[in-house]
Design an enzyme around this catalytic site. Structure first.
Site, mmCIF file in Angstrom:
data_model
loop_
_atom_site.group_PDB
_atom_site.id
_atom_site.type_symbol
_atom_site.label_atom_id
_atom_site.label_comp_id
_atom_site.label_asym_id
_atom_site.label_seq_id
_atom_site.Cartn_x
_atom_site.Cartn_y
_atom_site.Cartn_z
ATOM 1 N N GLU A 276 43.828 17.353 60.039
ATOM 2 C CA GLU A 276 42.522 18.023 59.943
ATOM 3 C C GLU A 276 42.605 18.943 58.735
ATOM 4 O OE1 GLU A 276 40.001 17.254 61.552
ATOM 5 O OE2 GLU A 276 40.683 16.329 63.418
ATOM 6 N N CYS A 310 36.796 25.486 58.354
ATOM 7 C CA CYS A 310 36.818 24.186 57.682
ATOM 8 C C CYS A 310 35.432 23.552 57.708
ATOM 9 C CB CYS A 310 37.845 23.260 58.325
ATOM 10 S SG CYS A 310 37.684 23.106 60.108
#
Length: 522
Positions: A276, A310
């Site tokens: 990720e 993010c």
């Protein structure tokens, strides 16, 4: 807020230590408090520094290589027992963890704010996310389904089963110091795996608290004590996990640079990797959009967590017909954002993690202006006198003439670049024209535009939203992205499959032995 309202580092250290104790955590014996003190591990020690003031809370010794190896060995041994425990019984452990997280929600939020700088509401929300994933994983423990398929051979049954995978190495980042760990750990445990966790070196205290709460749950449920191990260290600690053949899956959250280092190391030994990584997320605003709704979604997605998610909104792609009206509203909203002490209930934007992040933001803004961009609001440092070692900045909005190199890069700070488009095809091309592919959104009242954005030739991201911002994913859906974001999926949906191995089974219950594809070997 007033400049005097910031707590002192000593006050924050006392609050953090009290929260640790309530969670049942103990600092390592070699830990030292404050700045100017030598750690027992010398230059390899880990510094817990609060972004609220920039001061040092504690210095902790890093886990030496032998300790990391021992943690993996313990987890591997525990796995041999844990994998045979019925999945619903494994779920009971995660259920107990969720109860303890609920009991200590305020304590964990205290530590998240102290070490990551999140405002109180977001810190509490992150802990709630931990509780939610525990609830999800408990239900999942009774739903690890395989399939039964039709066999081409008479008297045969064809099916698949899913089995525990092994030791899962979790490498997490500072910006979500507890939620990402829980996504991986809750699901891995119900799948029958054991976990070795290497948290961000910026948030070791938070990790100690989580490890202590899980240890309490393990004891309460009489589970193997080594189903979870915590190792604290720098990049070399993460590399050691990536290189260890006993670690079946490495789940790593962080920068693209980090992913480029981890993935080849794991692949070299034929291990599994779940990545990720970065996000350079965009929202398209169509002419039909509800602009007031869009502004609310844009401001939270772009300025929340001081731009350190993010899923933070970094690019705003607006139709030429509405761009002036929308930008005026966004700039006005930015001007009202309270920046400061994250413990203050009125604050909406806390500090950046450190001075390096502030310098990165300043460099990006300078490059954007060199590329023809105009800063419409924000970008300046605040509270420099009250907290000279901290990094408080005002979120910035920059009008850009085109999508330049600086726009294509992810700057982990609250900068929102505004671009314009004329046709939806042009908007989608702009949207997809970056290396990252995590989260995306479109604001529109036109169903055709919405459906096109969600179609195969629309957004190329792992997350695509309509009439909400890019951040704030729910745990029920699989979380992750494409391209340089890494392609991993965590949390909900069928993300659990990454933590298990699949076996295809054929059972012959007939008296004959026919071969597949009609092969005759008689």
């Amino acid at each position: 807020m007033t400049l005097s309202s910031l707590p002192t580092t000593d006050e924050l250290r006392g609050r953090a230590e009290a929260a640790l104790l309530r969670c049942g955590a103990r600092l390592p014996r070699a830990a030292t408090a404050g700045a100017g003190l030598e750690t027992a591990a010398g230059g390899d020690g880990i510094v817990s520094r609060t972004p609220v003031t920039g001061g040092v809370l504690y210095r902790l010794p890093a886990s030496p290589p032998a300790e990391v190896d021992a943690a993996v060995a313990d987890a591997e041994e525990a796995f041999r027992q844990w994998r045979s425990v019925p999945a619903p019984s494994r779920g009971a452990l995660v259920k107990r963890l969720g109860e303890l997280l609920t009991e200590h929600k305020e304590d964990l939020a205290e530590l998240v704010t102290a070490e990551a700088g999140k405002i109180r509401s977001e810190a509490l929300g992150e802990v709630q996310e931990m509780i939610d994933i525990c609830d999800f994983a408990v239900g999942l423990s009774r739903q690890l389904y395989g399939r039964t398929m039709a066999s081409e051979r008479p008297g045969h049954r064809l099916s698949e089963t899913w089995h525990p995978l092994g030791v899962v190495g979790v490498i997490s980042a500072f910006n979500f110091p507890v939620a990402v760990w829980s996504w991986n750990t809750a699901v891995a445990l119900v799948c029958g795996d054991t976990v070795v966790w290497k948290p961000s070196e910026a948030t070791p205290l938070t990790a100690l608290a989580c490890d202590a709460l899980l240890a309490r749950a393990v004891a309460d449920c009489a589970a193997p004590s080594a189903v979870h191990r915590l190792v604290v260290g720098w990049r070399d600690t993460g590399a050691r996990l990536a290189d260890d053949p006993r670690v079946a899956l490495v789940s790593a959250t962080g920068s693209v640079r980090m992913g480029r280092e981890v993935a080849p190391r794991v692949a070299a030994r034929f291990g599994r990797c779940l990545l990720e990584l970065g996000g350079n997320n965009a929202a398209v605003v169509a002419p039909s959009a509800d602009l007031d709704l869009a502004v609310r979604g844009i401001v939270f997605s772009a300025a929340g967590t001081a731009g350190q998610r993010c899923t933070t909104l970094r690019r705003l792609i607006v139709h030429e017909d509405v761009v002036d009206r929308l930008v005026e509203k966004v700039v006005h909203a930015y001007g009202q954002l309270p920046v400061g002490d994250p413990y203050d209930a009125g604050t909406l934007v806390g500090p950046l993690i450190d001075g390096r992040a502030r310098r990165s933001m300043a460099d990006a803004l300078a490059q954007a202006q060199a590329d023809g961009g105009k800063v419409l609001v924000g970008g300046e440092r605040v509270l420099a006198e009250a907290a000279p070692e901290a990094a408080y900045v005002r979120p910035a909005v920059v009008r850009m003439p085109a999508q330049s190199d600086v726009v294509r890069r992810e700057t982990f700070a609250p900068i929102l670049y505004v671009l314009t488009y004329r046709t939806l095809d042009e908007a989608i091309a702009l949207h997809n024209g970056v290396p990252q592919g995590l989260s995306s959104s479109i604001f529109t009242r036109d169903q055709r535009e919405a459906e096109r954005f969600l179609a195969a030739d629309g957004s190329d991201c792992g997350i695509a939203n309509v009439n909400i911002g890019t951040s704030g994913a729910e745990i029920g859906g699989a979380f992750g992205g494409e391209k340089e974001t890494g392609g991993g999926r965590e949390s909900g949906s069928d993300a659990w499959r990454a933590y298990m191995r699949r076996a295809t089974n054929t059972v012959n219950y007939s008296d004959d032995l026919p071969l597949a594809q009609g092969v005759n070997f008689g």
